[in-house]
Motif scaffolding. Structure first.
Motif, PDB file in Angstrom:
ATOM      1  N   ASN A  43     -30.991  31.996  14.937  1.00 55.35           N
ATOM      2  CA  ASN A  43     -30.077  31.035  14.987  1.00 55.35           C
ATOM      3  C   ASN A  43     -28.821  31.090  14.708  1.00 55.35           C
ATOM      4  N   THR A  44     -28.485  31.975  13.799  1.00 63.05           N
ATOM      5  CA  THR A  44     -27.175  32.299  13.215  1.00 63.05           C
ATOM      6  C   THR A  44     -26.577  32.986  14.360  1.00 63.05           C
ATOM      7  N   ARG A  45     -27.196  33.939  14.768  1.00 67.97           N
ATOM      8  CA  ARG A  45     -26.575  34.701  16.212  1.00 67.97           C
ATOM      9  C   ARG A  45     -26.459  33.957  17.266  1.00 67.97           C
ATOM     10  N   SER A  46     -27.274  33.144  17.380  1.00 65.32           N
ATOM     11  CA  SER A  46     -27.168  32.221  18.963  1.00 65.32           C
ATOM     12  C   SER A  46     -25.499  31.259  18.383  1.00 65.32           C
ATOM     13  N   GLN A  47     -25.630  30.780  17.035  1.00 63.98           N
ATOM     14  CA  GLN A  47     -24.573  30.064  16.958  1.00 63.98           C
ATOM     15  C   GLN A  47     -23.023  30.780  17.019  1.00 63.98           C
ATOM     16  N   ALA A  48     -23.194  32.097  16.618  1.00 63.78           N
ATOM     17  CA  ALA A  48     -22.005  32.928  16.498  1.00 63.78           C
ATOM     18  C   ALA A  48     -21.498  33.072  18.147  1.00 63.78           C
ATOM     19  N   GLU A  49     -22.678  33.380  18.897  1.00 67.29           N
ATOM     20  CA  GLU A  49     -22.373  33.742  20.404  1.00 67.29           C
ATOM     21  C   GLU A  49     -21.610  32.310  21.038  1.00 67.29           C
ATOM     22  N   SER A  50     -22.388  31.306  20.532  1.00 70.54           N
ATOM     23  CA  SER A  50     -21.960  30.209  21.130  1.00 70.54           C
ATOM     24  C   SER A  50     -20.574  29.771  20.773  1.00 70.54           C
ATOM     25  N   MET A  51     -20.161  30.287  19.524  1.00 66.99           N
ATOM     26  CA  MET A  51     -18.833  30.000  19.260  1.00 66.99           C
ATOM     27  C   MET A  51     -17.900  30.959  19.872  1.00 66.99           C
ATOM     28  N   ARG A  52     -18.151  32.138  20.069  1.00 68.65           N
ATOM     29  CA  ARG A  52     -17.680  33.167  20.820  1.00 68.65           C
ATOM     30  C   ARG A  52     -17.141  32.811  22.318  1.00 68.65           C
ATOM     31  N   PHE A  53     -18.313  32.065  22.852  1.00 75.53           N
ATOM     32  CA  PHE A  53     -17.994  31.615  24.083  1.00 75.53           C
ATOM     33  C   PHE A  53     -17.118  30.305  24.312  1.00 75.53           C
ATOM     34  N   SER A  54     -17.414  29.635  23.220  1.00 73.86           N
ATOM     35  CA  SER A  54     -16.598  28.175  23.345  1.00 73.86           C
ATOM     36  C   SER A  54     -15.066  28.687  23.026  1.00 73.86           C
ATOM     37  N   ALA A  55     -15.051  29.666  22.067  1.00 75.20           N
ATOM     38  CA  ALA A  55     -13.425  29.947  21.578  1.00 75.20           C
ATOM     39  C   ALA A  55     -12.837  30.652  22.895  1.00 75.20           C
ATOM     40  N   ALA A  56     -13.716  31.547  23.798  1.00 76.17           N
ATOM     41  CA  ALA A  56     -13.150  32.081  24.863  1.00 76.17           C
ATOM     42  C   ALA A  56     -12.739  31.056  25.780  1.00 76.17           C
ATOM     43  N   ALA A  57     -13.613  30.214  26.126  1.00 80.62           N
ATOM     44  CA  ALA A  57     -13.199  28.899  27.091  1.00 80.62           C
ATOM     45  C   ALA A  57     -11.892  28.123  26.486  1.00 80.62           C
ATOM     46  N   GLY A  58     -11.740  27.978  25.218  1.00 78.32           N
ATOM     47  CA  GLY A  58     -10.679  27.054  24.811  1.00 78.32           C
ATOM     48  C   GLY A  58      -9.442  28.080  24.545  1.00 78.32           C
ATOM     49  N   MET A  59      -9.292  29.156  24.895  1.00 77.79           N
ATOM     50  CA  MET A  59      -7.998  29.995  25.155  1.00 77.79           C
ATOM     51  C   MET A  59      -7.394  29.680  26.256  1.00 77.79           C
ATOM     52  N   SER A  60      -6.149  29.430  26.087  1.00 71.66           N
ATOM     53  CA  SER A  60      -5.372  29.164  27.017  1.00 71.66           C
ATOM     54  C   SER A  60      -4.717  30.673  27.728  1.00 71.66           C
ATOM     55  N   VAL A  61      -5.301  30.700  28.996  1.00 65.21           N
ATOM     56  CA  VAL A  61      -4.981  32.159  29.482  1.00 65.21           C
ATOM     57  C   VAL A  61      -4.179  32.046  30.951  1.00 65.21           C
ATOM     58  N   GLN A  62      -3.959  30.645  31.241  1.00 67.86           N
ATOM     59  CA  GLN A  62      -3.038  30.477  32.712  1.00 67.86           C
ATOM     60  C   GLN A  62      -1.904  31.213  32.508  1.00 67.86           C
ATOM     61  N   PRO A  63      -1.378  31.799  33.433  1.00 69.26           N
ATOM     62  CA  PRO A  63      -0.134  32.244  33.691  1.00 69.26           C
ATOM     63  C   PRO A  63       1.080  31.443  33.640  1.00 69.26           C
ATOM     64  N   VAL A  64       2.100  31.790  32.924  1.00 68.27           N
ATOM     65  CA  VAL A  64       3.153  30.650  32.853  1.00 68.27           C
ATOM     66  C   VAL A  64       3.870  31.122  34.085  1.00 68.27           C
ATOM     67  N   SER A  65       4.401  29.823  34.802  1.00 64.05           N
ATOM     68  CA  SER A  65       5.175  30.158  35.930  1.00 64.05           C
ATOM     69  C   SER A  65       6.870  30.308  35.366  1.00 64.05           C
ATOM     70  N   ARG A  66       7.415  31.255  36.045  1.00 62.87           N
ATOM     71  CA  ARG A  66       8.612  31.499  35.499  1.00 62.87           C
ATOM     72  C   ARG A  66       9.509  31.827  36.941  1.00 62.87           C
ATOM     73  N   PRO A  67      10.665  31.264  36.826  1.00 64.36           N
ATOM     74  CA  PRO A  67      11.547  31.392  38.154  1.00 64.36           C
ATOM     75  C   PRO A  67      12.079  33.028  38.130  1.00 64.36           C
ATOM     76  N   SER A  68      12.095  33.461  39.587  1.00 58.32           N
ATOM     77  CA  SER A  68      12.395  34.915  39.413  1.00 58.32           C
ATOM     78  C   SER A  68      13.938  34.906  39.643  1.00 58.32           C
ATOM     79  N   ASN A  69      14.387  36.056  39.342  1.00 61.52           N
ATOM     80  CA  ASN A  69      15.871  36.442  39.512  1.00 61.52           C
ATOM     81  C   ASN A  69      16.157  36.292  41.171  1.00 61.52           C
ATOM     82  N   ALA A  70      14.999  36.796  41.845  1.00 63.51           N
ATOM     83  CA  ALA A  70      15.420  36.833  43.377  1.00 63.51           C
ATOM     84  C   ALA A  70      15.586  35.304  43.648  1.00 63.51           C
TER      85      ALA A  70
END
Length: 178
Positions: free
Chosen positions: A120-147
């Motif tokens: 049960n503890t291992r399952s909770q830890a895995e759930s927390m890990r997946f939840s954290a991964a899903a909660g992380m913001s990994v979207q690329p930030v759009s920057r204007p280019s010099n071009a």
């Protein structure tokens, strides 16, 4: 002074570029803060799970010790009663085997309960890990280019140059028409 609007447009393009860069920097900073908060929360949850796991080990140890103490106590009682009554042989052997069977059944139950808790503890830890991964913001930030800045400035300059030529041509027509 026909170039003044185009200079203002060029300065506007540069300011827009700078504002877009500042917005991208702010978005990156917000992502870093959010991700750090998610990591801190996961660390706190893992610490809590470590305490739960430690408690489960302690409870299993205490239960095992209790079973062992009970077994020794009951075995001593059987031996004392057998000696006092003068019984022995198969009757005593049967009682000791029953005690052994009961002890091993109790140990088996303790181990199964402990393993279920660990799973049960291992399952909770895995759930927390997946939840954290899903909660992380990994979207690329759009920057204007010099071009794009260079393109905007070039377009503005060309528009200004074309407008200036058109204005000069209209002025020449007006002067020649008089």
């Amino acid at each position: 002074m026909a170039a003044a609007p185009f200079i203002v447009a060029g300065v506007g393009a540069v300011q827009q570029y700078q504002q877009a860069n500042e917005l991208a920097d702010a978005q990156e900073q917000a992502q870093k803060i959010k991700n750090a908060q998610v990591i801190d929360q996961v660390d706190a949850n893992y610490d809590e799970l470590a305490d739960v796991e430690r408690d489960a080990h302690e409870q299993a140890f205490e239960a095992s010790m209790s079973v062992q103490k009970g077994y020794i106590k009951e075995k001593g009682r059987v031996n004392v009663m057998a000696a006092a009554m003068g019984t022995g042989g198969m009757s005593m052997q049967s009682q000791l085997k029953d005690l052994d069977r009961e002890k091993f059944n109790d140990f088996d139950t303790i181990l199964k309960d402990r393993q279920a808790g660990m799973d049960n503890t291992r399952s909770q830890a895995e759930s927390m890990r997946f939840s954290a991964a899903a909660g992380m913001s990994v979207q690329p930030v759009s920057r204007p280019s010099n071009a794009s800045l260079a393109l905007n400035l070039g377009t503005t300059a060309l528009s200004g140059h074309a407008a200036q030529k058109k204005s000069d041509a209209q002025s020449a027509l007006l002067k020649s028409g008089n």
